[in-house]
Motif scaffolding. Structure first.
Motif, short mmCIF file in Angstrom:
data_model
loop_
_atom_site.label_atom_id
_atom_site.label_comp_id
_atom_site.label_asym_id
_atom_site.label_seq_id
_atom_site.Cartn_x
_atom_site.Cartn_y
_atom_site.Cartn_z
N GLY A 245 74.32 24.05 116.84
CA GLY A 245 74.62 24.27 115.43
C GLY A 245 75.00 25.71 115.14
O GLY A 245 75.94 25.98 114.37
N LEU A 246 74.32 26.65 115.77
CA LEU A 246 74.61 28.07 115.52
C LEU A 246 75.96 28.49 116.09
O LEU A 246 76.51 29.52 115.69
CB LEU A 246 73.49 28.93 116.13
CG LEU A 246 72.10 28.76 115.50
CD1 LEU A 246 71.09 29.63 116.22
CD2 LEU A 246 72.14 29.10 114.00
N ALA A 247 76.52 27.70 117.01
CA ALA A 247 77.83 28.01 117.59
C ALA A 247 78.97 27.56 116.68
O ALA A 247 80.14 27.64 117.08
CB ALA A 247 77.96 27.35 118.96
N TYR A 248 78.66 27.10 115.48
CA TYR A 248 79.69 26.67 114.53
C TYR A 248 80.74 27.77 114.31
O TYR A 248 81.93 27.50 114.07
CB TYR A 248 79.05 26.33 113.18
CG TYR A 248 78.74 27.55 112.35
CD1 TYR A 248 79.62 28.00 111.36
CD2 TYR A 248 77.57 28.29 112.56
CE1 TYR A 248 79.34 29.13 110.62
CE2 TYR A 248 77.29 29.43 111.83
CZ TYR A 248 78.17 29.85 110.86
OH TYR A 248 77.91 30.98 110.14
N SER A 249 80.30 29.02 114.37
CA SER A 249 81.16 30.14 114.00
C SER A 249 82.34 30.32 114.94
O SER A 249 83.35 30.92 114.57
CB SER A 249 80.34 31.44 113.96
OG SER A 249 79.80 31.73 115.24
#
Length: 441
Positions: A245-249
């Motif tokens: 989820g945190l790799a969305y960027s």
């Protein structure tokens, strides 16, 4: 069975070593992560303007394979490079040099296959250098200080991303090929300077006889037995899913161009701003998150909260297509990410199966940190296609899928013992409700 023991390892003073590693590693990561977060997306838009999201996913996916094999392969080769220049320093030089040459190749590429070849070479050799840098920690740092330098190294990724984005915002009017050349120079110069700071050299490798062990025990030394140490596997699974989820960027640049119809210059400004505000938020909660966790003597409530906050931020990206909303969501996710990183690191340190193998086990945990950064851009086209087919909407489905990963990762914290609770392998001596104590000498 014959094993090797290393003797005669040259030691670099701790502060000098820390500065050398951070300088070289951050510069190297600027040259790797700036393309991953921005330039590679724009390159695919230039080469394949009608189908660039799929092309970008293809490049990222194939590159991810080389990133995964590059670290362990580079570490193994580094271990066996026993020359006067140094086992680690050799690949700190060769890795960024080859990787940055590949980036220059990408900057002037005109076909997709050229970008794929260049990105695979870059991923492979940069990971060679990453393995060499991180190997310096168990090589030259005493165990009680390894956590300190590892924690600083953990700041290298967000710091390098922020510096890279600031550079791209300041230089957004220059030709794309010049941007690739600039970050390539940074990626070579930093590691070369670090070679003058870090001491290393040839070591003496002593062959020693060791008792034969079973294949099962060999495997358990590579990866802790999940039955005996289930909390370790749950920790890896939770870390991997939350980091998905945190790799969305890493797909934000593509999203802004495709979904919001921004130009490359406009997307550069927005991505850069998002990275900066997210870093500030992350830095704030990474400092206080661990302290609050220690004060209350609990870790899991903080991790549950971080998961829910991250999901809320991803839902904003999914349902509110607005630049202002994206910035607010980035701050929210950054606050959660900072707290998650600091508290999760403390949780991992507490549940490691063996203090003697802590470096190796932390390395396994790092795979759960690094893999999502390559995996999310690779699977993004599939998620977008699924969103279009189901009628939910491409980008809505994409962010919902990442939010589901975070939810599953948050639930995976449940089986992990809380601070003060007994872990499974620690209770092996308890049978039938009776604790078997050893007699004092």
């Amino acid at each position: 069975m014959v094993v090797q023991e290393v003797r005669g390892q040259i030691q670099t003073p701790f502060r000098r070593l820390t500065f050398g590693i951070m300088l070289g590693y951050v510069c190297m990561m600027i040259s790797l992560m700036t393309p991953a977060a921005l330039l590679l997306s724009f390159k695919m838009i230039e080469i394949d303007p009608t189908n660039y999201e799929v092309s970008y996913g293809l490049v990222a996916g194939i590159g991810a394979v080389f990133a995964i094999i590059g670290n362990p392969l580079g570490g193994a080769i580094s271990d066996r490079t026993n020359i006067g220049f140094g086992r680690r320093r050799t690949w700190i030089l060769v890795g960024p040099l080859m990787g940055c040459l590949a980036l220059v190749w990408i900057g002037f590429a005109t076909d997709i296959w050229q970008v794929i070849v260049g990105w695979c070479i870059a991923q492979l050799f940069f990971n060679f250098a990453m393995a060499a840098y991180t190997a310096l920690i168990p090589d030259q740092v005493e165990v009680k200080k390894q956590g300190t330098i590892s924690g600083l190294l953990g700041l290298a990724l967000p710091l390098s991303l922020t510096i890279g984005m600031i550079l791209m915002m300041a230089l957004k009017t220059i030709p794309t090929s010049s941007k690739w050349l600039l970050i390539s120079i940074i990626g070579v110069v930093g590691p070369i300077i670090s070679l003058f700071i870090i001491r290393d050299g040839k070591v003496t490798i002593v062959q020693k006889e060791k008792e034969k062990i079973s294949v099962k025990e060999k495997l358990s030394r590579i990866y802790p037995n999940p039955r005996k140490y289930p909390e370790f596997t749950w920790a890896i699974l939770s870390k991997f899913l939350v980091n998905m989820g945190l790799a969305y960027s890493l797909y934000t640049a593509v999203m802004l161009v495709k979904r919001m119809d921004l130009s490359q210059a406009e997307a550069t400004d927005v991505v850069g701003t998002i990275k900066i505000v997210a870093l500030i938020a992350t830095a704030f909660t990474s400092i206080i998150g661990g302290k609050l966790s220690d004060r209350f003597g609990k870790q899991k409530p903080f991790l549950y909260a971080c998961g829910m906050i991250t999901i809320a931020g991803l839902m904003v990206f999914a349902f509110v297509p607005s630049i202002t909303a994206f910035l607010i969501a980035a701050v929210v996710i950054g606050l959660a990410a900072g707290c998650f990183t600091s508290v999760d690191m403390a949780l991992v340190a507490r549940i490691l199966p063996s203090k003697e193998d802590s470096a190796k086990d932390f390395g396994l945990m790092n795979v759960a940190n690094a893999l999502p950064q390559s995996l999310v851009p690779a699977i993004a086209p599939l998620l977008l296609a699924a969103g279009s087919m189901t009628g939910i909407g491409e980008w809505t489905f994409f962010y919902i899928a990442l939010a589901v990963c975070v939810l599953l990762g948050t639930l995976a914290f449940k089986p992990i013992p809380e601070v003060g609770e007994r872990m499974k392998h620690e209770s092996a001596a308890i049978t039938g409700g009776t604790v078997h104590h050893t007699k004092p000498l």
